[in-house]
Each structure stands twice: as C-alpha cells, then as structure tokens.
Design a protein around this motif. Structure first.
Motif, PDB file in Angstrom:
ATOM      1  N   GLU A   1      58.396  56.792  21.612  1.00  0.00           N
ATOM      2  CA  GLU A   1      57.137  56.875  20.885  1.00  0.00           C
ATOM      3  C   GLU A   1      56.911  55.566  20.134  1.00  0.00           C
ATOM      4  O   GLU A   1      57.844  54.925  19.672  1.00  0.00           O
ATOM      5  CB  GLU A   1      57.175  58.042  19.902  1.00  0.00           C
ATOM      6  CG  GLU A   1      57.347  59.407  20.580  1.00  0.00           C
ATOM      7  CD  GLU A   1      57.375  60.534  19.569  1.00  0.00           C
ATOM      8  OE1 GLU A   1      56.545  60.532  18.660  1.00  0.00           O
ATOM      9  OE2 GLU A   1      58.245  61.417  19.686  1.00  0.00           O
TER      10      GLU A   1
ATOM     11  N   PRO B   1      62.959  60.758  24.333  1.00  0.00           N
ATOM     12  CA  PRO B   1      61.866  61.681  24.016  1.00  0.00           C
ATOM     13  C   PRO B   1      62.355  63.123  23.940  1.00  0.00           C
ATOM     14  O   PRO B   1      63.067  63.592  24.831  1.00  0.00           O
ATOM     15  CB  PRO B   1      60.902  61.497  25.193  1.00  0.00           C
ATOM     16  CG  PRO B   1      61.748  60.994  26.307  1.00  0.00           C
ATOM     17  CD  PRO B   1      62.810  60.157  25.671  1.00  0.00           C
TER      18      PRO B   1
ATOM     19  N   PRO C   1      53.190  66.755  24.415  1.00  0.00           N
ATOM     20  CA  PRO C   1      53.640  65.445  23.926  1.00  0.00           C
ATOM     21  C   PRO C   1      54.618  64.741  24.867  1.00  0.00           C
ATOM     22  O   PRO C   1      54.547  63.515  25.039  1.00  0.00           O
ATOM     23  CB  PRO C   1      54.302  65.781  22.580  1.00  0.00           C
ATOM     24  CG  PRO C   1      53.645  67.048  22.149  1.00  0.00           C
ATOM     25  CD  PRO C   1      53.391  67.817  23.399  1.00  0.00           C
TER      26      PRO C   1
ATOM     27  N   LEU D   1      53.838  61.057  26.944  1.00  0.00           N
ATOM     28  CA  LEU D   1      54.674  59.853  26.932  1.00  0.00           C
ATOM     29  C   LEU D   1      54.887  59.337  28.356  1.00  0.00           C
ATOM     30  O   LEU D   1      54.843  58.131  28.619  1.00  0.00           O
ATOM     31  CB  LEU D   1      56.025  60.158  26.279  1.00  0.00           C
ATOM     32  CG  LEU D   1      56.040  60.287  24.756  1.00  0.00           C
ATOM     33  CD1 LEU D   1      57.418  60.753  24.289  1.00  0.00           C
ATOM     34  CD2 LEU D   1      55.681  58.969  24.092  1.00  0.00           C
TER      35      LEU D   1
END
Length: 307
Positions: free
Chosen positions: A80, A90, A119, A123
């Motif tokens: 991130e 992640p 999320p 990514l």
C-alpha cells in the motif's frame, strides 16, 4: 521507499550491521552499539534521505509509478502507498460486505460489497496497471500523468473474456487469430454464437489480411480484433503496433476494439497498451501468477482509448 530506507539506515550504521537495530525487543531509547544514534534518530535521518532522493528524481513524498523501473514495481507489488507504518505484504480481506454510514449515505471511496470493491484485489489491479503502462506513463506530461487505473481482475481468464464480449453490442463480429487458446474460440462458438456473435479467423501475421477482413464486415456490426501473441500453441508472434495503426488509418468507418492476449509473455516482455491496443488481456493462471496455484483473469483498458 523501503529499499532507500534500508540503504540510508545501512549507511548511518557505517556499513556494519547493528544487533541493537535488528533485535525485535530493542528499547526505543537504546543507542546502537556502532552509532551514537537512537532508533528514532536513525529513522528520522533515513526518512529525510528518502525525501531528498525523491525530490532529486522529480517526485515528492514517494516515487510516482512513472519514475519506477519494472524491477522496482515488481519488488513493491502489493504494498500500500497511502499512509505510514503499512504492511509489507498485503493482508487478505475476506469480508463480503461493509457497514453503512450512520446517515445511510455512502461517501466517495466507501466500500459496499466485495464483488465491487475488495482492498486486496484493488492492490493487484493497481499493480497490473502500472506494469502494463510503465513506459506510457513516462511519456506523459505531469498534468496528464494522473489517470484512472483501469485494470480489472477476474475469477478466471474466460470470465475476463466474457466481460469483454458483454461490453459490446450485438450484432458483433470477433476476428480471431488462426492460432489461439482453444478456450476463447470454444466460448464464442458454444455460448455467444447464440447471441448474434460471429467469428472470423484470420492469419494475423499478415496485417493486410486483418484490414481486408474488417472492410468486408457489415458496417452495422461492432468488431473485436482479438490478437494472441505469442500464440498458444504455435507461438506465432504478431505485429501489434502494425495491426493497431493499420486499423486506425484504414477502417475509420467501422467500430473496432483491439484486444491483445499477452498471456504467454506477460508485461515483462509485451505491453500492448503501449503499442496502441485498446485492451490488454491475461489469463493470470499461467505466466502472470507463475506457480499454477492461482486462477485469475486480468484486463487493462488503455487510458488513451476512445472505445
């Protein structure tokens, strides 16, 4: 950022590893045995070093994708970029739904349902876009270099193919390379042929053959030119840029979308968006994932396309 921080800290420790710096139970105020700096002081100097280095490269607090090399993008994949003290790997977000705000109104950026917004998947999609467009972003002027990242991950390669087909109106003609992964032609013949989708196979190693086939197609039909290079199984290599340029110059009266399946080469070797294609496709199950342990499809839409 992480690499530069490590380099800076390494220099600050006078090229010697510091047990106090490495030990997980080190006290915040304890000074390093090879330096007169506390961990906090070393951290502040490292951060200043990184910030100064970024400014010299034209960036600000962190490197923009347009300044990163392919190696840097790959080494930082999944990290991130917004915030501080972030995980290097992640986290897997397994939630399917999210709470609604107290006033009942979702705000910009709020998540609703995992099918739309996850999320972890975001990514991956951001990384795919940066890999596909690494050189394109470098050629853009600073004011143009803020583009929406239009890469999308799917549960399989054929799910991504289906999304491309459904994004078009029927009647639809799909021009296929005469050598390509059988799953694509099977999907079109067994399923989409019932929905006014027709297939024409062309030896796309000859650019003129592609242009002539488009010209012979009814103007009332949308057209997808589906290139696969290197092809499966014969490894035919196509002139992506030549085909895309010829279509734009010679078939302006037709509605054409150019799609390139680069599964066999990955963005390391082939970046169709930079060669003029509208869409880049990957069956991530193969070389993109690399270990035969992930089922994945991926699409990247060119930020320059008019389709």
């Amino acid at each position: 950022m992480v690499l530069l921080t490590r380099v800076a800290t390494y220099k600050l420790m006078k090229n010697r590893l510091c047990p106090a710096f490495l030990h997980p139970l080190v006290l915040k105020k304890r000074r390093c045995c090879f330096s007169n700096l506390t961990p906090e002081e070393a951290g502040r100097l490292a951060a200043a070093f990184v910030k100064d280095s970024n400014k010299k490269l034209g960036g600000d607090e962190g490197f923009s994708p347009s300044l990163k090399s392919m190696s840097t993008l790959l080494s930082q994949a999944g990290m991130e970029s917004n915030g501080s003290n972030l995980p290097l790997a992640p986290p897997l977000h397994t939630a399917t739904t999210y709470t609604r705000p107290a006033d009942g109104i979702y705000k910009e950026g709020d998540r609703i349902y995992a099918r739309m917004d996850n999320p972890t998947r975001l990514l991956l999609e951001d990384t795919l876009f940066d890999l596909e467009c690494i050189n394109l972003l470098k050629t853009m002027r600073p004011e143009e270099n803020v583009v929406e990242k239009t890469s999308y991950a799917f549960s399989s390669g054929l799910a991504a193919v289906t999304a491309v087909i459904l994004a078009h109106s029927s009647p639809l003609t799909v021009l296929l390379s005469d050598d390509l992964y059988h799953g694509v032609s099977s999907l079109l013949l067994d399923v989409f042929s019932r929905h006014n989708v027709t297939i024409r196979q062309v030896d796309m190693r000859h650019v003129k053959s592609v242009v002539d086939t488009i010209r012979d197609t009814d103007l009332g039909r949308e057209i997808i030119v589906w290139m696969e290079t290197p092809s499966n199984p014969k490894c035919h290599v196509l002139d992506i840029q030549g085909i895309c340029d010829a279509i734009k110059k010679s078939t302006s009266s037709h509605v054409v979308t150019t799609v390139v399946d680069g599964t066999m080469s990955s963005p390391i070797l082939t970046r169709p968006i930079e060669l003029g294609a509208d869409v880049s496709f990957h069956s991530g199950t193969k070389y993109l994932a690399g270990h035969s342990d992930a089922l994945l499809g991926a699409l990247t839409i060119s930020p320059l396309t008019t389709r």
